[in-house]
Every structure is written in C-alpha cells, then in structure tokens.
Scaffold this motif. Structure first.
Motif, PDB file in Angstrom:
ATOM      1  N   UNK A 173       1.112  -1.140  -0.156  1.00 12.79           N
ATOM      2  CA  UNK A 173       0.178   0.226  -0.047  1.00 12.79           C
ATOM      3  C   UNK A 173       0.765   1.021   0.579  1.00 12.79           C
ATOM      4  N   UNK A 174       0.148   2.439  -0.221  1.00 17.55           N
ATOM      5  CA  UNK A 174       1.496   3.244  -0.579  1.00 17.55           C
ATOM      6  C   UNK A 174       1.735   4.104   0.631  1.00 17.55           C
ATOM      7  N   UNK A 272     -11.575  -5.793  -0.967  1.00 17.35           N
ATOM      8  CA  UNK A 272     -11.139  -6.116   0.048  1.00 17.35           C
ATOM      9  C   UNK A 272     -10.106  -5.799   0.811  1.00 17.35           C
ATOM     10  N   UNK A 273      -9.039  -5.561   0.042  1.00 11.11           N
ATOM     11  CA  UNK A 273      -7.526  -5.138   0.400  1.00 11.11           C
ATOM     12  C   UNK A 273      -7.825  -3.547   0.883  1.00 11.11           C
ATOM     13  N   UNK A 274      -8.283  -3.221   0.304  1.00 14.42           N
ATOM     14  CA  UNK A 274      -8.449  -1.599  -0.341  1.00 14.42           C
ATOM     15  C   UNK A 274      -9.450  -1.249   1.828  1.00 14.42           C
ATOM     16  N   UNK A 275     -10.566  -2.071   1.808  1.00 13.06           N
ATOM     17  CA  UNK A 275     -10.722  -1.816   2.671  1.00 13.06           C
ATOM     18  C   UNK A 275     -10.293  -1.938   4.638  1.00 13.06           C
ATOM     19  N   UNK A 276      -9.186  -2.334   4.118  1.00 12.55           N
ATOM     20  CA  UNK A 276      -8.599  -2.904   5.326  1.00 12.55           C
ATOM     21  C   UNK A 276      -7.896  -1.832   5.544  1.00 12.55           C
ATOM     22  N   UNK A 277      -6.998  -0.862   4.687  1.00  7.17           N
ATOM     23  CA  UNK A 277      -5.616  -0.440   4.097  1.00  7.17           C
ATOM     24  C   UNK A 277      -7.057   1.057   4.848  1.00  7.17           C
ATOM     25  N   UNK A 278      -7.863   1.021   4.246  1.00  5.28           N
ATOM     26  CA  UNK A 278      -8.949   2.275   4.487  1.00  5.28           C
ATOM     27  C   UNK A 278      -9.042   2.206   6.099  1.00  5.28           C
ATOM     28  N   UNK A 279      -9.240   1.200   6.376  1.00  7.39           N
ATOM     29  CA  UNK A 279      -9.760   0.852   8.063  1.00  7.39           C
ATOM     30  C   UNK A 279      -8.758   1.893   9.226  1.00  7.39           C
ATOM     31  N   UNK A 280      -7.112   0.983   8.272  1.00  4.80           N
ATOM     32  CA  UNK A 280      -6.350   1.854   9.215  1.00  4.80           C
ATOM     33  C   UNK A 280      -5.688   3.490   9.218  1.00  4.80           C
ATOM     34  N   UNK A 281      -5.938   4.003   7.810  1.00  5.25           N
ATOM     35  CA  UNK A 281      -6.464   5.110   7.871  1.00  5.25           C
ATOM     36  C   UNK A 281      -6.783   5.921   8.260  1.00  5.25           C
ATOM     37  N   UNK A 282      -8.057   5.704   9.005  1.00  8.59           N
ATOM     38  CA  UNK A 282      -8.930   6.416   9.225  1.00  8.59           C
ATOM     39  C   UNK A 282      -8.785   5.863  11.061  1.00  8.59           C
ATOM     40  N   UNK A 283      -7.920   5.395  11.625  1.00 11.76           N
ATOM     41  CA  UNK A 283      -7.398   4.775  12.916  1.00 11.76           C
ATOM     42  C   UNK A 283      -5.590   6.113  13.039  1.00 11.76           C
ATOM     43  N   UNK A 284      -5.808   6.126  12.053  1.00 15.77           N
ATOM     44  CA  UNK A 284      -4.281   7.103  12.027  1.00 15.77           C
ATOM     45  C   UNK A 284      -4.731   8.383  12.099  1.00 15.77           C
ATOM     46  N   UNK A 285      -5.770   8.718  11.098  1.00 16.61           N
ATOM     47  CA  UNK A 285      -6.146   9.997  10.805  1.00 16.61           C
ATOM     48  C   UNK A 285      -6.924  10.503  12.426  1.00 16.61           C
TER      49      UNK A 285
END
Length: 420
Positions: A173-174, A272-285
């Motif tokens: 992921x980028x 599914x991968x994008x969903x997990x990445x987005x979830x982590x980005x939300x928590x990072x935010x």
C-alpha cells in the motif's frame, strides 16, 4: 401359460410405452449423479424426495444427447448462472423411453430456467430465515474491528489470482502501513467447497495465533459456483466466528448467504484489501487529530496565561510588575522545557518503534530461512521435538530455496550430559 424371453417381455413393454406415452411431459425433481461423457452426452438421475429431503421416493434415469445438451446447457447456464449438476432442483421437459437392454429412462428435451432460479432463491431465503430464527444472523456484524487491524487470516485458493492481488494491494500500500497475512488454503469452486472452507476455518481458529480479522476471497470464477456459498453449516460458522469476517468473492450483482452473515461484504479481493487499508487510515487520522488537539490545547493554555500576566502587569505597581516578569520568565522556561521534553519523548518513542520494527523483522521466518535455518513440518504442523515423530513418518523440510520431503528412519531424543 406362455413363456417369454426377457428380450420379448422388454420389447412388449417398449411397444406399450411408445404407444401410450408418446408425448412430452414436464417433470420436477432433483438431479443426482449428473455427468457429461467424453462424447458430450449427458447422463444422470432425476429423484423425488420426501418433504424432509432425506428419503428418495422415486427415481429415473435421465439422458440428453450431445448436440441438444450443448445448446440446452449453454442457455441454462446463461440464464441461471448455474450448471446442470448434481444437487439442484430442475423442471425439465422429457420424452419417456424404454430400451430392451437399458430399461426405463427420460430423454431431456428442455429445462425451465425460471423454476431453478426460483428454487435457488427459495433455498437462500430458507437458510436466512433459519439463521434469523436461531438468533445468529447478525452476530458477526456486531463484532467491532480492532482499531489496529493488521494481522489477517485469509481463506482462499493458494493459486488464485485474486489472492495474489489481495496480498499485493495490502502489503504494498502507498501509505507504508504494515500488515501480516497468513493463508489458510481452501477450495473456492468445484466439488467440496463447503467442507474445504470449514476445515480452513477450523485450522486458523485452532492455530493459536491472534488474528484481528478473517478474509474470505475468491477471484472470479463461474457465477454458478456461488451456490456453494449458500450453505447453512458454512453460514453458521461465519456468523458465529469470534473474529470479524470480510467476504469478497468476486461478484457484484450476485449475493450469497455468506454475504448476509459476514461482518463486511465487498466486491472483489482487491476491494477487501482497500477496505483494510482505509480502516487503518481512519484510525491513523483519529490519532493525528488527537495529537493536534493536545498541541493546540497546550498553546491556547500558554497564551491565556500570558494574557493574564499582561493584565496583572498593567494594573500592579512596579514591584509587582517585576514579580510578574519573573513569573513570565518561569513560564517561558517551562514552555521551553516542555517543548524540549515533548520532542525528546517523541524521539524516544520513535526510536522504540524502530527497535520494535527491527525485532519484528528479525523474527520474520523468511529472513531466518535466508540465514540458513530451516523449518520441519509433519502433517502441516511444525516439528519442535522428536517425540512428535515416529519412524516411517513423512516430513517436509522448508529451506530458502524450496522444500525437501523425507521419511523418518529413526527418532533419537537429545541426551543431556553433565560435565564431571
């Protein structure tokens, strides 16, 4: 009384069938032992069961000749997304035949696709109603994804392109987010899909590893194979899973029972991968917002204190002003100390995170293999003690460059020695 040969008697039956049952008939039932021969002919059985679906009360052989079956099957699959396979209910147009050697059979001429589609929908609704009656339909949806969701167990085919796409999307992921992915192989189409997936769940839940979520993915494949996911036992397993289950089986317009009971349903493995990445980005935010809030709060607090000191300075005598100056200086010193301490704390925590990252990297099994270590497996489990093995057992040794399969000749435990 006249005696007949079996051929004569069967010939009389054939004549009777051809003279009295020479029409075409629509008949309903369930296909069993369905197969397509090398010459393209279709053979199988049509059976009728009691209401509980356990006891067969009637059965007949069914066949369809290659030329007609090719056209019929193509249309059936296009309209229903299903194949004429064992286990599905059908309404077919038949002509009754009787052969002296092969006996009674039904020659299939056509199939009612709307009947099969309706039966598939009815079966799906019955499973969902049963799950709701059992009180488990929404159990998995009520589970909360951990704020840190980066240890993922995947149930998929090891050779599926969808699994490779999922890993690439997730691990590369980028944003530089780190994930750990373990695959638990299972069949995702063809015979035995339900049992294979359930066995994969048993392995991962019994592995002793702490996962944050389970991902079930299937990249593409025939739409008709989706019926394998309309299984009550499999739906119960997913609904009652102690971990959130994310399902991405490669079809947007079609739904399965698994989509209804899973925590999250996405379209594809990459989604599914994008969903997990987005979830982590939300928590990072969220974490970033908390840090910004603390920083702004400290600045506002200091500014208010400075303003208060300024007001006190303006209304008090020079002596008090000197005290205020001293207090302001103390505040400035405290501010500098706090700023320095904060920066140092951030630096220490960053260093600690780097050390943890290095330790995790040093424990990577792939790295250990590159260093010359190996892993020995017996029946899919890691061998840690010779007491796990017996002569004649087949073991697999995993090295950096591949695997070695060998047979145990002798098992000798290590003998502890003490120096005199």
């Amino acid at each position: 009384m006249e005696t007949y040969t079996l051929l004569q008697l069967n010939g009389m039956v054939r004549q009777l069938v051809e003279s009295t049952l020479d029409g075409e008939y629509w008949v309903e039932g369930e296909l069993l032992d369905a197969r397509v021969a090398a010459n393209g002919h279709f053979y199988g059985e049509l059976v009728q069961k009691e209401d509980d679906g356990r006891v067969i009360v009637a059965r007949a052989r069914v066949n369809c000749w290659a030329r007609q079956f090719a056209v019929l099957h193509m249309r059936f699959r296009h309209e229903t997304g299903e194949t004429l396979r064992s286990g599905i209910r059908v309404r077919i147009l038949v002509r009754i035949t009787f052969h002296e050697q092969y006996g009674y059979a039904l020659n299939m001429l056509d199939a009612d696709t709307t009947f099969t589609m309706g039966d598939m929908l009815r079966r799906r609704r019955e499973i969902l109603r049963q799950l709701e009656a059992d009180g488990i339909l929404d159990d998995n949806k009520t589970l909360a994804l951990p704020r840190l969701t980066n240890r993922i167990a995947v149930v998929s085919s090891e050779t599926a392109a969808g699994y490779g796409d999922f890993r690439d999307q997730l691990l590369n992921n980028p944003y530089g987010l780190r994930f750990e992915v373990d695959l638990y192989p299972a069949l995702m189409q063809g015979a035995g899909v339900t049992d294979s997936i359930m066995q994969a769940f048993d392995r991962l839940l019994g592995s002793g590893r702490e996962y944050h979520a389970i991902v079930v993915i299937r990249g593409g494949g025939a739409t008709g194979d989706l019926s394998d996911f309309d299984s009550y036992p499999l739906a119960c397993l997913v609904a009652q899973s102690p971990l959130p289950v994310i399902v991405g089986i490669g079809h947007d317009r079609d739904e399965t029972v698994l989509d209804y009971v899973a925590h999250t349903r996405v379209k594809t493995p990459t989604a599914a991968a994008s969903f997990l990445v987005d979830h982590q980005l939300e928590e990072l935010s969220v974490l970033g917002s908390l840090v910004d809030g603390i920083h702004q709060g400290v600045i506002l607090c200091i500014e208010r204190e400075r303003e208060r000191l300024s007001r006190l300075t303006a209304v008090m005598p020079m002596a008090v002003a000197r005290v205020c100056d001293a207090m302001r200086a103390r505040v400035d010193v405290a501010w500098q100390r706090m700023t320095t301490a904060t920066a140092q704390r951030i630096e220490r925590e960053s260093h600690r995170l780097d050390l943890i990252s290095q330790r995790l990297s040093s424990l990577d099994p792939e790295r250990l293999l590159r260093l010359g270590y190996s892993i020995t497996l017996h029946e899919g489990r890691i061998v840690r003690n010779v007491e796990q093995l017996s002569p004649g057992d087949v073991i697999t040794t995993r090295l950096e460059g591949g695997t070695i399969t060998s047979t145990v000749q002798d098992c000798a435990p290590r003998v502890e020695t003490t120096e005199p």
